[in-house]
Write an enzyme that holds these catalytic residues in place. Structure first.
Site, PDB file in Angstrom:
ATOM      1  N   GLU A  12      -2.650  -4.725  -3.347  1.00 10.46           N
ATOM      2  CA  GLU A  12      -3.214  -5.314  -4.042  1.00 10.46           C
ATOM      3  C   GLU A  12      -3.253  -5.189  -5.928  1.00 10.46           C
ATOM      4  O   GLU A  12      -2.816  -5.318  -6.351  1.00 10.46           O
ATOM      5  CB  GLU A  12      -4.328  -6.186  -3.953  1.00 10.46           C
TER       6      GLU A  12
ATOM      7  N   CYS B 248      -9.058  -5.944   0.051  1.00  7.25           N
ATOM      8  CA  CYS B 248     -10.816  -5.488   0.229  1.00  7.25           C
ATOM      9  C   CYS B 248     -11.428  -5.107  -0.734  1.00  7.25           C
ATOM     10  O   CYS B 248     -11.766  -6.166  -2.062  1.00  7.25           O
ATOM     11  CB  CYS B 248     -10.640  -3.525   0.310  1.00  7.25           C
TER      12      CYS B 248
ATOM     13  N   ASN C  59       1.021  -1.347   0.000  1.00  4.00           N
ATOM     14  CA  ASN C  59      -0.171  -0.466   0.084  1.00  4.00           C
ATOM     15  C   ASN C  59       0.981   1.266  -0.480  1.00  4.00           C
ATOM     16  O   ASN C  59       2.266   1.020   0.486  1.00  4.00           O
ATOM     17  CB  ASN C  59      -0.662   0.151   1.072  1.00  4.00           C
TER      18      ASN C  59
ATOM     19  N   CYS D  73     -10.551  -4.247  -4.396  1.00  2.00           N
ATOM     20  CA  CYS D  73      -8.658  -4.873  -4.780  1.00  2.00           C
ATOM     21  C   CYS D  73      -9.443  -6.237  -5.770  1.00  2.00           C
ATOM     22  O   CYS D  73      -9.250  -6.711  -6.409  1.00  2.00           O
ATOM     23  CB  CYS D  73      -8.210  -5.417  -3.925  1.00  2.00           C
TER      24      CYS D  73
ATOM     25  N   GLU E  96       0.534   5.474   0.382  1.00  2.00           N
ATOM     26  CA  GLU E  96      -0.696   5.986   0.668  1.00  2.00           C
ATOM     27  C   GLU E  96      -0.556   7.661   0.667  1.00  2.00           C
ATOM     28  O   GLU E  96       0.965   8.051   0.190  1.00  2.00           O
ATOM     29  CB  GLU E  96      -0.669   5.998   2.606  1.00  2.00           C
TER      30      GLU E  96
ATOM     31  N   CYS F 196      -3.888   0.894  -2.131  1.00  2.00           N
ATOM     32  CA  CYS F 196      -4.238  -0.748  -1.731  1.00  2.00           C
ATOM     33  C   CYS F 196      -2.256  -1.844  -1.915  1.00  2.00           C
ATOM     34  O   CYS F 196      -2.356  -1.188  -3.347  1.00  2.00           O
ATOM     35  CB  CYS F 196      -5.346  -1.789  -1.761  1.00  2.00           C
TER      36      CYS F 196
HETATM   37  N1  THU Z   1      -5.490  -1.899   2.421  1.00  2.00           N
HETATM   38  C1  THU Z   1      -4.263  -2.840   1.933  1.00  2.00           C
HETATM   39  O1  THU Z   1      -3.417  -2.583   0.543  1.00  2.00           O
HETATM   40  N2  THU Z   1      -5.044  -3.467   0.302  1.00  2.00           N
HETATM   41  C2  THU Z   1      -6.764  -4.183   1.678  1.00  2.00           C
HETATM   42  O2  THU Z   1      -7.517  -4.827   0.690  1.00  2.00           O
HETATM   43  C3  THU Z   1      -7.550  -2.934   2.373  1.00  2.00           C
HETATM   44  C4  THU Z   1      -6.850  -1.831   2.946  1.00  2.00           C
HETATM   45  C5  THU Z   1      -4.741  -0.840   2.888  1.00  2.00           C
HETATM   46  C6  THU Z   1      -4.838   0.425   2.600  1.00  2.00           C
HETATM   47  C7  THU Z   1      -4.969   1.372   3.722  1.00  2.00           C
HETATM   48  O3  THU Z   1      -3.219   2.106   3.487  1.00  2.00           O
HETATM   49  C8  THU Z   1      -4.711   0.541   4.967  1.00  2.00           C
HETATM   50  O4  THU Z   1      -4.778  -0.336   4.187  1.00  2.00           O
HETATM   51  C9  THU Z   1      -5.863   0.822   5.859  1.00  2.00           C
HETATM   52  O5  THU Z   1      -6.957   0.615   5.218  1.00  2.00           O
END
Ligand code: THU
Length: 137
Positions: free
Chosen positions: A59, A91, A46, A94, A48, A57
């Site tokens: 994935e 999520c 991820n 994704c 941000e 994310c």
């Molecule tokens: N996140 C992912 O990288 N993948 C997911 O499937 C769920 C959430 C990340 C997004 C964000 O940077 C952090 O997790 C918290 O939501």
């Protein structure tokens, strides 16, 4: 069915990728490792942003990296985060992005210990919307 030795590589690579996560806001690192039909492994973490909604994310980072490298067929993905108590799935966004490139995808949910459980995109996203629907008359 992915060879167990390759699954092991996916699992360790998703954990390494989690270590590269850029997540100063959530402090919730996630790692992913995507296996292409050709046998290459493309990782993602991820990433941000101070403008929170622009965060990406792990994935989807892996999918976008893979497509940019010329891969469009995938057979498996391993994902991990820091939660030790339970297996955590990707999520919804994704799941849909993975679905773009096929329904037949093994998904390995991985705990920080390295233990994993196998599921599938079909199981995680049943009755999905897909590119095939756009081709309907
Ligand atoms: N996140 C992912 O990288 N993948 C997911 O499937 C769920 C959430 C990340 C997004 C964000 O940077 C952090 O997790 C918290 O939501």
């Amino acid at each position: 069915m992915t060879d167990p030795a390759v699954v092991q590589q996916l699992v360790s690579q998703c954990m390494e990728a989690r270590g590269r996560a850029y997540c100063p806001y959530s402090r919730f690192p996630v790692g992913a490792a995507l296996l292409t039909k050709q046998g290459a492994i493309v990782t993602g973490c991820n990433v941000e942003n101070a403008s929170y909604g622009l965060s990406m994310c792990a994935e989807r980072t892996a999918v976008q990296r893979a497509v940019a490298e010329g891969y469009r067929e995938f057979t498996a993905i391993a994902v991990t985060c820091d939660i030790a108590e339970s297996y955590v799935g990707p999520c919804g966004a994704c799941r849909q992005v993975l679905r773009e490139f096929g329904e037949d995808l093994e998904v390995y949910l991985t705990k920080p210990s390295g233990s994993y459980m196998k599921t599938s995109l079909l199981e995680l996203l049943p009755m999905s919307f897909s590119p095939a629907h756009l081709a309907q008359p």
